[in-house]
Enzyme design. Structure first.
Site: not given
Length: 724
Positions: A268-271
């Site tokens: 995933s991308d950050w968060g």
């Protein structure tokens, strides 16, 4: 001895459920003993609910660097890890590690695949000796809206050119044998998918397009990177067909895994797993974890939905543990491909790190790529190149600035960058230069203006160094007004009164609205953020020691009101020039032209190239044959120059509306004064295919037009037929 698939499965079978889940999370350095942040899990990040035990079983780390620290973290981690599964170290090595190359958008303007690959190879070497195993690059999002700050991270608006660069970057990062070559890193292609089409050019915003549009324009570069062997893929923040990519099963499993056969790791991308909640597609953290793991997210970056919820989801039979096993096995395979089980410190080497960082050769390559990436947009009356011996007033916020690296230059140091002033001083001598700041990036004073006016009175030529600060582009740096800041425009117009030749050198991370700059200046050199060797490369170009050859990989708008503006737009039922007697009821603006200020593929040289009449080898072709289109290109000037000859094709009648033209090939050719070379391209049936309304990828029989020329606007047209 290499760990094999049977051993990896055996290792997986020994893991507890909690240990498996831990492999599927990525944390920042402050969680780990041995890091500079001292492994503090009681600070601000404690809200993630990360225990010491979980940290000692976590799968990967983001954002640490330096061989000494990486070795220390890995050593401490392995001492406390029950099964001795090494950590993966990942970082954003986008356009250089310590030696910084031009931003990717600038590299796209080089149209130089070999140099692009070399830049990624050097970045990989510097990263690997620093202890990094995976880079979050290349970013291959197709971009059509310069308001979006992250256009600087892409190579432009064309799916064909982006695909070529995607492959080149992956080859450079990974090499031919990732396991045996410790000085390469695994590539993580991003952001899947369609992130470059965020509405309004606003970061983290919605994307809404048809699947046909997605497949035709936005997916090809991702597919190219995967076909080249990219080991990882990062999901994007945006929606795809109404579902955020991070929770989009159709995108990540049906298309990526089943249709394309991707076997690597998806992160995933950050968060973004937790962001499924504010997106409105997950009710709570447990629902977010369920949807992300079901969609196919193997690693959750910097949020805690997996940690807090996957175990109970398995226990309650909401999630099959086999899904987690699949994810963990993919992560273990990547660690095996990197040779980390046998060599957990991989290429990390303190002494080598000290020796090779910013080596003379690496700086040389950065210099060469900067020269090839800087675009000459305007050169009235041949004012450039400059003649030595003239007094040059160098004015503007970038005259002595070292802010030339641009966003995502993680380990790059601005102090290492050669400023424009220093580059010119080395080339022409300090006695030739007069300096005044004139103004800041977006503020100025009367005193600064007085200083600027004073030196222009003593100068023969005014050289303006203008642009955006690096914080004005990149992630979370969308801009609605993409003109130069007003204070810089005021400075430029004030100095115009001196009635002396004026040259603008621009430092920026996106195409800008340059109408006023075009009107006021004699020459414009688009330098982008040129990297560590920027000032020296610009000086080479300004004084003619190097000849500009770059061509735009993204159109420059006439006005922000045109956006999105791109060369391969669809035809319309009422095109502007189809009905010359009709003045209003056609597709046009009342107040500005339809065309961009500078089109895709455009760029000037210090020489001139003439194109002879283009030739086709035949007027017809069928599925099993090909055509050759040729043109003679001559250097009519007095200096050697490199021309980028471009081939475009239009499908005259399609099953769906087709673009006015599409780039299908290009060639770079070096020509000496008076020299002529014949440039040929092969047109095959494969080049004529597109996605139909039923998403089949095939060609249509019928009429086509081939265009050949120096850019997407100034082309010759030749017709041919595809028959049975």
């Amino acid at each position: 001895m290499k760990i094999n698939e049977e051993q990896l499965n055996h290792l997986l079978n020994q893991m507890t459920l909690d240990e498996k889940i831990a492999q599927c999370i990525q944390l920042a350095p402050n969680f780990y003993e041995g890091s500079k942040e001292k492994g503090d899990v009681t600070g601000p990040m404690a809200k993630l609910g990360i225990s010491e035990e979980l940290v000692q079983n976590s799968g990967s780390l983001i954002g640490a660097t330096g061989a000494k620290e990486m070795i220390r973290i890995q050593e401490t981690y392995l001492k406390n890890n029950r099964l001795k599964i090494p950590l993966l170290f990942m970082a954003d090595i986008v356009h250089g590690c310590k030696t910084i190359f031009p931003i990717p958008l600038a590299i796209g303007c080089s149209w130089d695949l070999e140099l692009a690959e070399k830049s990624a190879e050097i970045a990989a070497l510097e990263a690997s000796v620093s202890g990094i195993h995976v880079t979050f690059a290349p970013m291959v999002d197709l971009v059509r809206d310069p308001r979006w700050g992250r256009v600087m991270e892409s190579t432009g608006e064309d799916p064909y050119l982006n695909s070529k660069f995607a492959k080149a970057f992956v080859r450079g990062f990974q090499g031919s044998d990732l396991e045996e070559d410790p000085y390469r890193v695994a590539a993580c292609v991003k952001h899947f998918a369609g992130y470059g089409a965020v509405e309004g050019g606003r970061e983290y915003n919605t994307v809404d397009m048809s699947e046909r549009q997605l497949r035709e324009y936005y997916l090809p570069a991702y597919k190219a990177a995967i076909d080249e062997g990219a080991q990882m893929l990062m999901s994007s923040f945006n929606t795809v067909n109404g579902i955020p990519a991070t929770g989009n099963r159709k995108l990540l499993r049906d298309l990526l895994r089943d249709e394309w056969g991707f076997e690597g790791v998806v992160i995933s991308d950050w968060g973004s797993v937790m962001e499924l909640i504010p997106h409105g597609v997950a009710a709570d953290e447990a629902d977010a974890a369920y949807k992300a793991i079901s969609a196919g997210i193997d690693i959750e970056m910097m949020s805690s939905a997996y940690v807090k919820n996957l175990s109970s989801l398995v226990e309650n039979k909401m999630v099959d543990e086999a899904l987690i096993d699949e994810a963990v096995l993919r992560i273990l395979r990547l660690k095996s491909k990197l040779g980390l089980f046998e060599h957990p410190y991989r290429g990390a080497d303190e002494e080598l790190e000290k020796r090779i960082m910013m080596s003379e050769y690496y700086r040389h390559v950065s210099h060469e790529l900067a020269v090839k990436s800087i675009v000459l947009l305007q050169n009235k009356n041949g004012i450039l190149p400059l003649q030595k011996g003239k007094k040059i007033a160098i004015i503007g916020p970038f005259a002595k600035s070292h802010d030339l690296l641009g966003p995502w230059s993680w380990l790059g140091s601005k102090e290492d960058a050669i400023s424009l002033y220093d580059g010119l001083k080395e080339k022409a001598g300090a006695h030739s230069l007069l300096y005044a700041e004139g103004c800041g990036i977006d503020t100025g004073t009367e005193e600064q203006l007085k200083d600027a006016i004073k030196i222009t009175n003593k100068a023969d030529i005014i050289l303006l160094a203008l642009g955006e600060s690096s914080e004005m582009s990149g992630e979370a740096a969308s801009r609605a007004d993409i003109r130069l800041p007003q204070v810089q425009m005021d400075l430029m117009k004030l100095l115009k009164r001196a009635d002396k030749p004026m040259i603008a050198v621009l430092f920026n991370g996106r195409p800008l609205d340059l109408r006023d700059v075009v009107e006021v200046t004699n020459a414009i050199l688009e330098a982008w953020f040129p990297g560590t060797e920027g000032g020296a490369a610009i000086a080479d170009l300004l004084f003619g020691d190097k000849n500009p050859s770059a061509k735009l990989s993204m159109s420059f708008p006439y006005s922000v009101g045109q956006i999105p503006v791109y060369y391969n737009h669809f035809r319309t039922g009422r095109p502007q020039n189809a009905l010359p007697k009709v003045e209003k009821y056609v597709s046009k603006y009342l107040d500005i032209p339809n065309d961009p200020l500078f089109p895709f593929g455009f760029g000037l040289s210090y020489t001139t190239f003439s194109y002879g009449n283009a030739r086709l080898s035949d007027q017809t072709m069928n599925v099993g044959t090909s055509l050759t289109i040729s043109v003679d290109v001559t250097n009519d000037g007095e200096v050697p120059g490199e021309e980028i000859v471009q081939l475009y094709i239009q499908d005259v009648v399609g099953e769906v509306v087709r673009p006015v033209k599409e780039l299908k090939d290009f060639k770079k050719v070096l020509l000496y004064p008076g020299e002529t070379k014949s440039i040929s391209f092969t047109i095959t049936e494969e080049k004529l295919r597109y996605h139909h309304s039923d998403l089949q990828y095939k060609s249509d029989h019928g009429a086509f037009i081939a265009y050949i020329g120096p850019n997407s606007r100034d082309v010759q047209a030749l017709s041919f037929q595809l028959i049975q």
